[in-house]
Design a protein around this motif. Sequence first.
Motif, PDB file in Angstrom:
ATOM      1  N   PRO A  84       0.822  -1.201   0.000  1.00 53.64           N
ATOM      2  CA  PRO A  84       0.000   0.000   0.000  1.00 53.64           C
ATOM      3  C   PRO A  84       0.862   1.260   0.000  1.00 53.64           C
ATOM      4  CG  PRO A  84      -0.241  -1.221   2.068  1.00 53.64           C
ATOM      5  CD  PRO A  84       0.652  -2.014   1.183  1.00 53.64           C
ATOM      6  N   GLU A  85       0.427   2.232  -0.761  1.00 58.27           N
ATOM      7  CA  GLU A  85       1.139   3.508  -0.802  1.00 58.27           C
ATOM      8  C   GLU A  85       0.963   4.217   0.538  1.00 58.27           C
ATOM      9  OE1 GLU A  85       3.000   5.135  -3.160  1.00 58.27           O
ATOM     10  OE2 GLU A  85       2.975   3.260  -4.271  1.00 58.27           O
ATOM     11  N   PRO A  86       2.026   4.816   1.080  1.00 64.60           N
ATOM     12  CA  PRO A  86       1.879   5.546   2.338  1.00 64.60           C
ATOM     13  C   PRO A  86       1.024   6.800   2.132  1.00 64.60           C
ATOM     14  CG  PRO A  86       4.087   5.802   1.450  1.00 64.60           C
ATOM     15  CD  PRO A  86       3.366   4.822   0.568  1.00 64.60           C
ATOM     16  N   GLU A  87       0.342   7.189   3.197  1.00 70.69           N
ATOM     17  CA  GLU A  87      -0.448   8.416   3.141  1.00 70.69           C
ATOM     18  C   GLU A  87       0.497   9.609   2.992  1.00 70.69           C
ATOM     19  OE1 GLU A  87      -3.810   8.843   3.154  1.00 70.69           O
ATOM     20  OE2 GLU A  87      -3.865   6.660   2.936  1.00 70.69           O
ATOM     21  N   PRO A  88       0.142  10.579   2.160  1.00 64.44           N
ATOM     22  CA  PRO A  88       1.011  11.745   2.014  1.00 64.44           C
ATOM     23  C   PRO A  88       1.058  12.542   3.324  1.00 64.44           C
ATOM     24  CG  PRO A  88      -0.978  11.973   0.671  1.00 64.44           C
ATOM     25  CD  PRO A  88      -1.019  10.626   1.305  1.00 64.44           C
ATOM     26  N   ASP A  89       2.205  13.113   3.602  1.00 63.94           N
ATOM     27  CA  ASP A  89       2.384  13.923   4.800  1.00 63.94           C
ATOM     28  C   ASP A  89       1.992  15.359   4.468  1.00 63.94           C
ATOM     29  OD1 ASP A  89       3.208  15.292   7.023  1.00 63.94           O
ATOM     30  OD2 ASP A  89       5.262  14.548   6.999  1.00 63.94           O
ATOM     31  N   PRO A  90       0.913  15.870   5.072  1.00 66.14           N
ATOM     32  CA  PRO A  90       0.480  17.228   4.746  1.00 66.14           C
ATOM     33  C   PRO A  90       1.526  18.281   5.111  1.00 66.14           C
ATOM     34  CG  PRO A  90      -0.877  16.289   6.508  1.00 66.14           C
ATOM     35  CD  PRO A  90       0.065  15.224   6.047  1.00 66.14           C
ATOM     36  N   ALA A  91       2.419  17.958   6.030  1.00 71.42           N
ATOM     37  CA  ALA A  91       3.451  18.924   6.410  1.00 71.42           C
ATOM     38  C   ALA A  91       4.468  19.143   5.295  1.00 71.42           C
ATOM     39  CB  ALA A  91       4.158  18.445   7.676  1.00 71.42           C
ATOM     40  N   GLN A  92       4.544  18.206   4.343  1.00 70.97           N
ATOM     41  CA  GLN A  92       5.501  18.346   3.251  1.00 70.97           C
ATOM     42  C   GLN A  92       5.017  19.285   2.158  1.00 70.97           C
ATOM     43  OE1 GLN A  92       6.276  14.323   2.027  1.00 70.97           O
ATOM     44  NE2 GLN A  92       8.064  14.200   3.349  1.00 70.97           N
ATOM     45  N   GLY A  93       3.746  19.616   2.169  1.00 70.33           N
ATOM     46  CA  GLY A  93       3.223  20.504   1.153  1.00 70.33           C
ATOM     47  C   GLY A  93       3.023  19.792  -0.167  1.00 70.33           C
ATOM     48  N   SER A  94       2.731  20.552  -1.183  1.00 70.35           N
ATOM     49  CA  SER A  94       2.431  19.987  -2.487  1.00 70.35           C
ATOM     50  C   SER A  94       3.511  20.373  -3.486  1.00 70.35           C
ATOM     51  CB  SER A  94       1.080  20.514  -2.963  1.00 70.35           C
ATOM     52  OG  SER A  94       0.847  20.126  -4.290  1.00 70.35           O
ATOM     53  N   LEU A  95       3.748  19.492  -4.431  1.00 72.09           N
ATOM     54  CA  LEU A  95       4.702  19.783  -5.500  1.00 72.09           C
ATOM     55  C   LEU A  95       3.990  20.232  -6.775  1.00 72.09           C
ATOM     56  CD1 LEU A  95       7.197  16.828  -5.056  1.00 72.09           C
ATOM     57  CD2 LEU A  95       7.402  19.151  -4.210  1.00 72.09           C
ATOM     58  N   ASP A  96       2.652  20.369  -6.695  1.00 71.57           N
ATOM     59  CA  ASP A  96       1.906  20.811  -7.867  1.00 71.57           C
ATOM     60  C   ASP A  96       2.462  22.138  -8.360  1.00 71.57           C
ATOM     61  OD1 ASP A  96       0.313  18.627  -7.661  1.00 71.57           O
ATOM     62  OD2 ASP A  96      -1.314  19.659  -6.612  1.00 71.57           O
ATOM     63  N   GLY A  97       2.694  22.226  -9.620  1.00 71.42           N
ATOM     64  CA  GLY A  97       3.172  23.461 -10.222  1.00 71.42           C
ATOM     65  C   GLY A  97       4.684  23.632 -10.164  1.00 71.42           C
ATOM     66  N   LEU A  98       5.387  22.747  -9.507  1.00 71.91           N
ATOM     67  CA  LEU A  98       6.837  22.887  -9.380  1.00 71.91           C
ATOM     68  C   LEU A  98       7.516  22.790 -10.743  1.00 71.91           C
ATOM     69  CD1 LEU A  98       9.078  23.314  -7.338  1.00 71.91           C
ATOM     70  CD2 LEU A  98       9.305  20.846  -7.170  1.00 71.91           C
ATOM     71  N   ILE A  99       7.071  21.856 -11.571  1.00 66.53           N
ATOM     72  CA  ILE A  99       7.666  21.713 -12.901  1.00 66.53           C
ATOM     73  C   ILE A  99       7.414  22.968 -13.722  1.00 66.53           C
ATOM     74  CG2 ILE A  99       7.559  20.435 -15.076  1.00 66.53           C
ATOM     75  CD1 ILE A  99       7.009  17.929 -13.407  1.00 66.53           C
ATOM     76  N   ASP A 100       6.192  23.490 -13.647  1.00 71.15           N
ATOM     77  CA  ASP A 100       5.886  24.718 -14.381  1.00 71.15           C
ATOM     78  C   ASP A 100       6.768  25.874 -13.906  1.00 71.15           C
ATOM     79  OD1 ASP A 100       3.924  23.422 -15.846  1.00 71.15           O
ATOM     80  OD2 ASP A 100       2.357  23.910 -14.393  1.00 71.15           O
ATOM     81  N   LEU A 101       7.008  25.929 -12.607  1.00 76.53           N
ATOM     82  CA  LEU A 101       7.840  26.986 -12.044  1.00 76.53           C
ATOM     83  C   LEU A 101       9.257  26.910 -12.593  1.00 76.53           C
ATOM     84  CD1 LEU A 101       8.191  29.283  -9.932  1.00 76.53           C
ATOM     85  CD2 LEU A 101       8.811  27.504  -8.303  1.00 76.53           C
ATOM     86  N   TYR A 102       9.848  25.709 -12.572  1.00 78.18           N
ATOM     87  CA  TYR A 102      11.199  25.551 -13.106  1.00 78.18           C
ATOM     88  C   TYR A 102      11.231  25.778 -14.613  1.00 78.18           C
ATOM     89  CZ  TYR A 102      13.083  23.871  -8.708  1.00 78.18           C
ATOM     90  OH  TYR A 102      13.504  23.771  -7.421  1.00 78.18           O
ATOM     91  N   ALA A 103      10.222  25.316 -15.295  1.00 82.31           N
ATOM     92  CA  ALA A 103      10.168  25.513 -16.752  1.00 82.31           C
ATOM     93  C   ALA A 103      10.130  26.999 -17.074  1.00 82.31           C
ATOM     94  CB  ALA A 103       8.968  24.785 -17.333  1.00 82.31           C
ATOM     95  N   ALA A 104       9.377  27.748 -16.291  1.00 82.78           N
ATOM     96  CA  ALA A 104       9.294  29.199 -16.524  1.00 82.78           C
ATOM     97  C   ALA A 104      10.660  29.838 -16.290  1.00 82.78           C
ATOM     98  CB  ALA A 104       8.251  29.820 -15.613  1.00 82.78           C
ATOM     99  N   ASP A 105      11.364  29.391 -15.247  1.00 81.20           N
ATOM    100  CA  ASP A 105      12.695  29.941 -14.970  1.00 81.20           C
ATOM    101  C   ASP A 105      13.672  29.614 -16.102  1.00 81.20           C
ATOM    102  OD1 ASP A 105      11.943  31.030 -12.590  1.00 81.20           O
ATOM    103  OD2 ASP A 105      12.800  29.438 -11.342  1.00 81.20           O
TER     104      ASP A 105
END
Length: 112
Positions: A84-105
């Motif tokens: 089973p996949e472990p539950e995501p840790d909400p304290a780690q935050g989300s990586l959504d949009g990270l690729i777009d951010l680097y791509a923009a840079d």
Amino acid sequence: MRPYDAILATSSDRPPFPNGSSHERWVPSWCERCGHDRSLYIDGGCPIAFVACEGRTPTEWVRDGDGYTCTEFVEDRGWDTPVPEPEPDPAQGSLDGLIDLYAADLKLEVAV
């Protein structure tokens, strides 16, 4: 299973094996067949084995003839059994949009 600190606190300050050969004979019959050893690749591994690697004998390893029996041994479910996949840790935050951010840079276009 108890956490690492608790296992370390109650372990004996004697090495579990007199030499590497004894260790190499014991591990395939126990650790390599145990589901906790498999967890090394999933959740960090077996704290009992980590204590033993520090040259201490965990209380979970009970003397049995010329070796030990591990009281926490669980038969490995096998690599073909889904884990089973472990539950995501909400304290780690989300990586959504990270690729777009680097791509923009980097002034790259991201194909969607």
